[in-house]
Design a protein around this motif. Sequence first.
Motif, short mmCIF file in Angstrom:
data_model
loop_
_atom_site.label_atom_id
_atom_site.label_comp_id
_atom_site.label_asym_id
_atom_site.label_seq_id
_atom_site.Cartn_x
_atom_site.Cartn_y
_atom_site.Cartn_z
N UNK A 232 0.83 -1.20 0.00
CA UNK A 232 0.00 0.00 0.00
C UNK A 232 0.86 1.25 0.00
N UNK A 261 -4.26 -0.13 -4.22
CA UNK A 261 -5.03 0.45 -3.11
C UNK A 261 -4.32 1.69 -2.57
N UNK A 262 -3.00 1.62 -2.44
CA UNK A 262 -2.24 2.79 -1.99
C UNK A 262 -2.33 3.92 -3.00
N UNK A 264 -4.76 4.53 -4.93
CA UNK A 264 -6.11 5.07 -4.82
C UNK A 264 -6.15 6.20 -3.78
N UNK A 265 -5.47 5.98 -2.67
CA UNK A 265 -5.41 7.02 -1.63
C UNK A 265 -4.71 8.26 -2.16
N UNK A 268 -6.98 10.13 -4.50
CA UNK A 268 -8.01 10.85 -3.76
C UNK A 268 -7.46 12.11 -3.11
N UNK A 291 -14.58 -5.37 -4.27
CA UNK A 291 -15.45 -4.55 -3.40
C UNK A 291 -16.06 -3.43 -4.23
N UNK A 292 -17.35 -3.25 -4.06
CA UNK A 292 -18.06 -2.31 -4.93
C UNK A 292 -17.50 -0.90 -4.88
N UNK A 293 -17.03 -0.46 -3.72
CA UNK A 293 -16.51 0.91 -3.63
C UNK A 293 -15.11 1.03 -4.23
N UNK A 294 -14.46 -0.08 -4.48
CA UNK A 294 -13.13 -0.04 -5.11
C UNK A 294 -13.27 -0.41 -6.58
N UNK B 232 -15.45 -11.34 5.34
CA UNK B 232 -16.16 -10.60 4.31
C UNK B 232 -17.48 -11.27 4.00
N UNK B 261 -16.53 -4.73 5.40
CA UNK B 261 -16.25 -4.69 3.96
C UNK B 261 -17.28 -5.53 3.20
N UNK B 264 -20.53 -3.75 3.07
CA UNK B 264 -20.48 -2.68 2.08
C UNK B 264 -20.94 -3.20 0.70
N UNK B 265 -20.49 -4.38 0.36
CA UNK B 265 -20.90 -4.98 -0.91
C UNK B 265 -22.41 -5.23 -0.93
N UNK B 268 -24.22 -1.98 -1.38
CA UNK B 268 -24.14 -1.53 -2.76
C UNK B 268 -25.08 -2.30 -3.66
N UNK B 288 -7.08 -0.68 5.60
CA UNK B 288 -8.03 -0.56 4.50
C UNK B 288 -9.23 0.29 4.88
N UNK B 291 -8.75 3.68 3.72
CA UNK B 291 -8.74 3.93 2.28
C UNK B 291 -9.83 4.94 1.94
N UNK B 292 -9.48 5.91 1.14
CA UNK B 292 -10.41 7.02 0.90
C UNK B 292 -11.74 6.56 0.33
N UNK B 293 -11.74 5.53 -0.51
CA UNK B 293 -13.01 5.10 -1.10
C UNK B 293 -13.85 4.29 -0.12
N UNK B 294 -13.25 3.84 0.97
CA UNK B 294 -14.01 3.10 1.98
C UNK B 294 -14.32 4.02 3.15
#
Lengths: 345, 345
Positions: A232, A261-262, A264-265, A268, A291-294, B232, B261, B264-265, B268, B288, B291-294
């Motif tokens: 990350x 993933x890193x 992504x931060x 953002x 994962x839906x948000x990723x 998960x 996590x 979250x799925x 969604x 994780x 993580x900005x998207x989470x």
Amino acid sequence: MSTGGRRRRVTIADVARHAGVSTTAVSKVLRNAYGVSAAMRERVKAAIEELGYRPHAAARAMRGRTYTIGVLLPELRNPFFPDILDGLYAQLSGTDYQVIIVTGGPDAKAENRAIDALVDRQVDGILMVAPRVARARLEEVACGLPTVVLGPHEKSALYDAVLDDDEVGAELVVRHLIGLGHRRIAHIGQREGTPRRAAAMLHTIRARTYERVMREHGLDDEIAIATTSYSEEGGYRGARELLGRSPRPTAIFAGADLAAFGALTALHEAGLAVPGEVSLAGYDNTRLAALSTISLTSVDQDGDVMGRTAGRLLLERIEGRTSSVRFSITPTLVPRRSTAPPPQT
Amino acid sequence: MSTGGRRRRVTIADVARHAGVSTTAVSKVLRNAYGVSAAMRERVKAAIEELGYRPHAAARAMRGRTYTIGVLLPELRNPFFPDILDGLYAQLSGTDYQVIIVTGGPDAKAENRAIDALVDRQVDGILMVAPRVARARLEEVACGLPTVVLGPHEKSALYDAVLDDDEVGAELVVRHLIGLGHRRIAHIGQREGTPRRAAAMLHTIRARTYERVMREHGLDDEIAIATTSYSEEGGYRGARELLGRSPRPTAIFAGADLAAFGALTALHEAGLAVPGEVSLAGYDNTRLAALSTISLTSVDQDGDVMGRTAGRLLLERIEGRTSSVRFSITPTLVPRRSTAPPPQT
């Protein structure tokens, strides 16, 4: 608080040197292999005694199996490794084999110690995932112990190899991005820790394939690689470095999901929309990528099948197979919402 | 392919039964402890010989240390465990200690085998993370080996405990959600695998605290728990179950980030915005979660400090401490964007 004095571990190489024979010869004595003279046996056993070499392997040969498989992992955070382990566990379920895991740590030296720990724990077979130690070390281990190496592309007569066709995988990603209309495609790679094995390392193959495909499409001038690590933190640093370029890339191919993933931060934090302003792709198709948000575009190399195969090959070797096997997975692209055409400019 | 005939491992309990003595007595003989009569020693040694008990521990006592710490993890997917391991590695760095890891697998039986594997590998100390085996088993292990148990809240005179104050942590989450204006707050918990130890298990404590705080706020009728697992997949199933209720909850407190996590799925898939329509909180403050998207609201129990402490306590026990220590972390809430006031209705 004292933790006891330092005692260097006596290795098989020490025994060989002391006895004036090859490590292969020592290994043969330890395994009670065919074709060892009585004189050789005595010489090696005397060296073992004089040096205080822990006679685990010898004891194992005498007592039979320990029903233990040792696994070396580079570290525990990469969510691709549990996929491999789950495959291995599935293959071993119904047998008496237990799995013990060590992590390689920050460098080849630490990894060597971790491998020693497995060998000393008298495992019946060893699976090394993406090892960074010298090739001679891999072969030394394989000489005394059924061994499967997962990841690197080297061929060996002494151990089995389970690997992903990383060239196919990286090519799929870069072609996918080019197909979407991207030209400024950057790559986040992993620093080379084993210069002499570079050509065989999966991260090198992914990076070189990226360069090759870019060139094949006349994108020589757009090649941009940030060489950090498949973590990350490495992905975060890599993305920041790449986003500092002008003009900045419209797509980033990270060599591993964890690095993505890193990244992504970093994207953002820079206020950049994914995929609106920058597309992002990874490698490994970890569960979290789905994962839906990723929703990360990634490459699937089927860790479950890799782990199962590694387990099967180890059991075969433990049962006596000595010929060397190489098993290669052809990966597939899993496009998701993190990649899209570049913004219109 | 054959994998060899089944050979049940001879355990310390078998030796004790065969010799007609207690497992404690066997352990004392193995450790060369003070206060064992010559007759007892002979009896135990004869039983060891007759049963073919692998004399690793005995050999260890004779040879000195193996400089190995064994770690039992429930599984490898929970990203909180690497936080603990990193703390442990940091504490052991600079010493000669190596860490070997086993995973407990799906049930207490598999976990028992995994613990056997560590004990047989002659570790100098053992760290058990969230073990599910019977308490008697924990004490049997601790009897023969320096032991630290991480997670459960039981007190023992035989091993050290490192734990999070899960009551404080769960209360922080539920109060946070109530403070935002939520009333229909649901919980995703973990199925009880060890009924006799239920009160000491962290997942039970988190669930019961959720119920208590709900009741203290007059929300008895809003209590809704889906009992699945801290995974998960468990979070996904739990959320689906909870979202099927009418009216559906406006907030979900998952007992672990990993379960959040999965939730979250499910959210969604159901087309529900987080936090617009449903707020979501986890536990463990894994990387994780940040993580900005989470951006998951979570509870930080500082896995690094827990791992370091476990390492320090193990080294102290190896050096001779026999008194029992209990170390408790007071967790903190880390509010992020996944929790907000409920939608206006």
